[in-house]
Motif scaffolding. Structure first.
Motif, short mmCIF file in Angstrom:
data_model
loop_
_atom_site.label_atom_id
_atom_site.label_comp_id
_atom_site.label_asym_id
_atom_site.label_seq_id
_atom_site.Cartn_x
_atom_site.Cartn_y
_atom_site.Cartn_z
N TYR A 62 -28.20 -18.37 -67.24
CA TYR A 62 -29.63 -18.22 -67.56
C TYR A 62 -30.15 -17.15 -66.64
N MET A 111 -29.31 -13.96 -67.79
CA MET A 111 -29.84 -13.52 -68.97
C MET A 111 -31.41 -13.21 -68.89
N ILE A 112 -32.25 -13.95 -68.22
CA ILE A 112 -33.50 -13.70 -68.02
C ILE A 112 -34.04 -12.26 -67.28
N LYS A 125 -34.04 -23.70 -71.81
CA LYS A 125 -32.82 -24.20 -71.48
C LYS A 125 -32.41 -24.19 -70.15
N ARG A 126 -32.88 -23.43 -69.37
CA ARG A 126 -32.74 -23.14 -67.87
C ARG A 126 -33.28 -24.44 -67.16
N ASP A 149 -36.75 -19.36 -75.08
CA ASP A 149 -35.98 -20.27 -75.34
C ASP A 149 -34.84 -20.47 -74.11
N ILE A 150 -34.49 -19.20 -73.70
CA ILE A 150 -33.64 -19.25 -72.47
C ILE A 150 -34.41 -20.03 -71.06
N GLU A 151 -35.84 -19.70 -70.75
CA GLU A 151 -36.42 -20.32 -69.93
C GLU A 151 -36.49 -22.01 -69.97
#
Length: 195
Positions: free
Chosen positions: A106, A109-110, A142-143, A138-140
């Motif tokens: 993650y 990805m960020i 999930k992280r 969304d990634i934040e």
């Protein structure tokens, strides 16, 4: 001990509100007898799905029941500590590693999205800007969930290891006399001893 296994090789694991499956034997629900496991399958699953499950015997399941024999109770803590160490190695450490790897993914990805935004050639109108923002959000999120689970598992591991150390170092505090402060004097002169 007996476990219930599905066609995919996963083991039955129940929580308060649902039935799930896990690939880890240690985390699976155990049954004392084959009959008990069979009864569970018959009560919980419709007839057409019962053939998807089989009962397996596992000989190496953690047993935390102490023996009644005093000598074996002395060895009980050594055995329990070995079993808890095995639980940590087999179950908890792989989970910690899984969440650490996911967290790194993650983070990468960020970082990729930030570099994309920073790039001089990136042009974004309102619609594209929103999509970039939404992907990053969304990634934040999930992280954040992944980090929370990682911290919970690490906390569990730390508590187990601390409990193991506490049991190794356990000893009674020195006894503090409550009424008879001088035992020798009391035994020699019980009638004249001042309390």
């Amino acid at each position: 001990m007996y476990l219930i296994k599905d066609k995919s090789g996963r083991y039955l694991k129940t929580t308060v509100d649902k039935t799930t499956f896990t690939t880890n034997e240690v985390m699976a629900d155990t049954f004392n007898s084959q009959r008990e496991a069979t009864d569970y399958i018959h009560k919980r699953f419709p007839k057409r799905r019962r053939r998807l499950y089989k009962i397996v015997f596992i000989n190496d399941v953690i047993d935390l029941t102490p023996d009644t024999n005093i000598q074996s109770n002395i060895n009980y803590f050594d055995k329990s500590q070995q079993q808890i160490d095995k639980l940590i190695q087999v179950s908890i450490n792989p989970e910690i590693e899984k969440y650490r790897v996911q967290l790194i993914k993650y983070d990468d990805m960020i970082l990729d999205i930030r570099h994309y935004i920073r790039d001089e050639t990136t042009k974004a109108n309102a619609c594209w800007g929103y999509k970039i923002f939404k992907a990053l959000q969304d990634i934040e999120r999930k992280r954040a969930k992944c980090k929370k689970e990682l911290q919970r598992i690490v906390m569990l591991k730390n508590k187990l290891e601390k409990a193991l150390m506490d049991t190794k170092d356990f000893d009674y505090e020195p006894y503090k006399y409550r009424e008879i402060y001088d035992i020798n004097e009391y035994i020699n002169n019980p009638n004249t001893y001042q309390m």
